[in-house]
Design a protein around this motif. Sequence first.
Motif, PDB file in Angstrom:
ATOM      1  N   LYS A 145       0.830  -1.212   0.000  1.00 25.19           N
ATOM      2  CA  LYS A 145       0.000   0.000   0.000  1.00 25.19           C
ATOM      3  C   LYS A 145       0.861   1.257   0.000  1.00 25.19           C
ATOM      4  CE  LYS A 145      -4.133  -1.947   0.337  1.00 25.19           C
ATOM      5  NZ  LYS A 145      -5.186  -1.792  -0.697  1.00 25.19           N
ATOM      6  N   ALA A 146       1.963   1.232   0.746  1.00 27.42           N
ATOM      7  CA  ALA A 146       2.858   2.387   0.808  1.00 27.42           C
ATOM      8  C   ALA A 146       3.488   2.650  -0.554  1.00 27.42           C
ATOM      9  CB  ALA A 146       3.935   2.166   1.855  1.00 27.42           C
ATOM     10  N   GLN A 147       3.878   1.598  -1.246  1.00 26.30           N
ATOM     11  CA  GLN A 147       4.473   1.752  -2.572  1.00 26.30           C
ATOM     12  C   GLN A 147       3.447   2.254  -3.575  1.00 26.30           C
ATOM     13  OE1 GLN A 147       5.998  -2.241  -3.010  1.00 26.30           O
ATOM     14  NE2 GLN A 147       8.012  -1.704  -2.174  1.00 26.30           N
ATOM     15  N   GLU A 148       2.220   1.732  -3.517  1.00 25.43           N
ATOM     16  CA  GLU A 148       1.152   2.176  -4.417  1.00 25.43           C
ATOM     17  C   GLU A 148       0.846   3.661  -4.219  1.00 25.43           C
ATOM     18  OE1 GLU A 148      -2.293  -0.215  -3.852  1.00 25.43           O
ATOM     19  OE2 GLU A 148      -1.271  -2.096  -4.367  1.00 25.43           O
ATOM     20  N   ALA A 149       0.849   4.088  -2.960  1.00 24.00           N
ATOM     21  CA  ALA A 149       0.487   5.472  -2.634  1.00 24.00           C
ATOM     22  C   ALA A 149       1.676   6.422  -2.719  1.00 24.00           C
ATOM     23  CB  ALA A 149      -0.115   5.523  -1.234  1.00 24.00           C
ATOM     24  N   ASN A 150       2.864   5.881  -2.993  1.00 19.74           N
ATOM     25  CA  ASN A 150       4.086   6.693  -3.085  1.00 19.74           C
ATOM     26  C   ASN A 150       4.305   7.513  -1.809  1.00 19.74           C
ATOM     27  OD1 ASN A 150       6.431   7.643  -4.359  1.00 19.74           O
ATOM     28  ND2 ASN A 150       5.388   9.448  -5.136  1.00 19.74           N
ATOM     29  N   ILE A 151       4.251   6.820  -0.679  1.00 18.49           N
ATOM     30  CA  ILE A 151       4.486   7.470   0.611  1.00 18.49           C
ATOM     31  C   ILE A 151       5.975   7.770   0.755  1.00 18.49           C
ATOM     32  CG2 ILE A 151       4.369   7.221   3.114  1.00 18.49           C
ATOM     33  CD1 ILE A 151       1.651   7.544   1.836  1.00 18.49           C
ATOM     34  N   LEU A 152       6.291   9.022   1.054  1.00 17.53           N
ATOM     35  CA  LEU A 152       7.671   9.474   1.163  1.00 17.53           C
ATOM     36  C   LEU A 152       7.903  10.098   2.538  1.00 17.53           C
ATOM     37  CD1 LEU A 152       7.939  11.249  -2.325  1.00 17.53           C
ATOM     38  CD2 LEU A 152       8.768   8.955  -1.742  1.00 17.53           C
ATOM     39  N   PRO A 153       9.157  10.171   2.981  1.00 24.51           N
ATOM     40  CA  PRO A 153       9.458  10.858   4.240  1.00 24.51           C
ATOM     41  C   PRO A 153       9.131  12.347   4.125  1.00 24.51           C
ATOM     42  CG  PRO A 153      11.311   9.495   3.507  1.00 24.51           C
ATOM     43  CD  PRO A 153      10.350   9.578   2.355  1.00 24.51           C
ATOM     44  N   PRO A 154       8.772  13.004   5.235  1.00 22.27           N
ATOM     45  CA  PRO A 154       8.643  12.440   6.577  1.00 22.27           C
ATOM     46  C   PRO A 154       7.310  11.719   6.751  1.00 22.27           C
ATOM     47  CG  PRO A 154       8.115  14.771   6.635  1.00 22.27           C
ATOM     48  CD  PRO A 154       8.538  14.463   5.223  1.00 22.27           C
ATOM     49  N   ALA A 155       7.348  10.555   7.313  1.00 25.49           N
ATOM     50  CA  ALA A 155       6.131   9.782   7.524  1.00 25.49           C
ATOM     51  C   ALA A 155       6.274   8.934   8.782  1.00 25.49           C
ATOM     52  CB  ALA A 155       5.835   8.893   6.320  1.00 25.49           C
ATOM     53  N   LEU A 156       5.168   8.772   9.466  1.00 25.22           N
ATOM     54  CA  LEU A 156       5.106   7.939  10.667  1.00 25.22           C
ATOM     55  C   LEU A 156       4.503   6.591  10.316  1.00 25.22           C
ATOM     56  CD1 LEU A 156       3.549  10.678  12.960  1.00 25.22           C
ATOM     57  CD2 LEU A 156       5.853   9.763  13.245  1.00 25.22           C
ATOM     58  N   ILE A 157       4.999   5.548  10.952  1.00 27.37           N
ATOM     59  CA  ILE A 157       4.430   4.213  10.828  1.00 27.37           C
ATOM     60  C   ILE A 157       3.771   3.888  12.164  1.00 27.37           C
ATOM     61  CG2 ILE A 157       4.914   1.781  10.362  1.00 27.37           C
ATOM     62  CD1 ILE A 157       7.595   2.765   9.057  1.00 27.37           C
ATOM     63  N   VAL A 158       2.516   3.470  12.118  1.00 30.49           N
ATOM     64  CA  VAL A 158       1.779   3.151  13.341  1.00 30.49           C
ATOM     65  C   VAL A 158       1.210   1.744  13.206  1.00 30.49           C
ATOM     66  CG1 VAL A 158       0.050   3.941  14.983  1.00 30.49           C
ATOM     67  CG2 VAL A 158       1.070   5.571  13.393  1.00 30.49           C
ATOM     68  N   ILE A 159       1.436   0.928  14.201  1.00 33.37           N
ATOM     69  CA  ILE A 159       0.952  -0.448  14.175  1.00 33.37           C
ATOM     70  C   ILE A 159       0.250  -0.741  15.494  1.00 33.37           C
ATOM     71  CG2 ILE A 159       1.629  -2.878  14.015  1.00 33.37           C
ATOM     72  CD1 ILE A 159       4.107  -1.830  12.401  1.00 33.37           C
ATOM     73  N   GLY A 160      -1.007  -1.142  15.408  1.00 32.52           N
ATOM     74  CA  GLY A 160      -1.756  -1.452  16.623  1.00 32.52           C
ATOM     75  C   GLY A 160      -3.247  -1.247  16.422  1.00 32.52           C
ATOM     76  N   ASP A 161      -4.028  -1.763  17.352  1.00 31.79           N
ATOM     77  CA  ASP A 161      -5.481  -1.734  17.227  1.00 31.79           C
ATOM     78  C   ASP A 161      -6.075  -0.324  17.263  1.00 31.79           C
ATOM     79  OD1 ASP A 161      -5.568  -4.478  17.018  1.00 31.79           O
ATOM     80  OD2 ASP A 161      -5.931  -4.817  19.156  1.00 31.79           O
TER      81      ASP A 161
END
Length: 262
Positions: A219-235
């Motif tokens: 999904k990140a590659q499809e959306a071309n997500i570039l820095p600065p960006a936060l990654i969040v993992i959790g419910d």
Amino acid sequence: MKTFGKVWLVGAGPGDISLLTLKAMMCIKQADVIIYDRLVNPKILEWALPDCLLINVGKNPGFHCVPQDEINALLVQYAQTHHNIVRLKGGDPYVFGRGAEEVEDLVESGIPFEVVPGISSTIGGLTYAGIPVTHRDFASGFHVVTGHTREGNQQQDWRQLAKLNGTLVIVMGIANLAFICEELLMGGKAADTPAALIMSATRENQRRLTCTLGSLLGKAQEANILPPALIVIGDVVTLSDRLSFLPEAITLPEHLYCESLA
């Protein structure tokens, strides 16, 4: 006995100019020299005095135009010739901002300093994306780590981090996203764990992407997500649609930010 100026390590917040603290604003408005980073909102510099010396020492991913040792030396240098020196940093100076390293050099040189905390993107950035870092029903704690360690230092133990409960927030991890996702999955983190990416958090061009850990890289590659960006993992990520909002600009009365620091 030689006298020095004072160095103020100031947190500029995550990007939205209105999240700057009043004390930070007063420091900027009275500075003789401002040494600032790349992620600082340029509108903040418009509050500087007309004759204030502005020095850009911003770091781009993979390229540091001014090495950290030289930045430390600049602070010492200008403290010997100017009265108020502001070291302006994105977020908070002590949250992955190398602020402590700079203060250590100031202490060794006998230079007066003060640290002005700022809102860290690791919390404020999530808030603007509708993601509470904790929630009684989803996460009783959170962990903030960097996805980019100092050259020569050991990588994060992602497989161990995968075993921790609560929200995992990763800064400076986009360039290492493939490895991070693979290691978290190998460590036992479920592929259907909710995940999100927040690009340019709190700014006008903020983008939020929500998915699962298993689909995060694609999904990140499809959306071309570039820095600065936060990654969040959790419910807590599942709350993002329900708790999202559009921030409204607030104009402060002039008298609130014209007081002297002296």
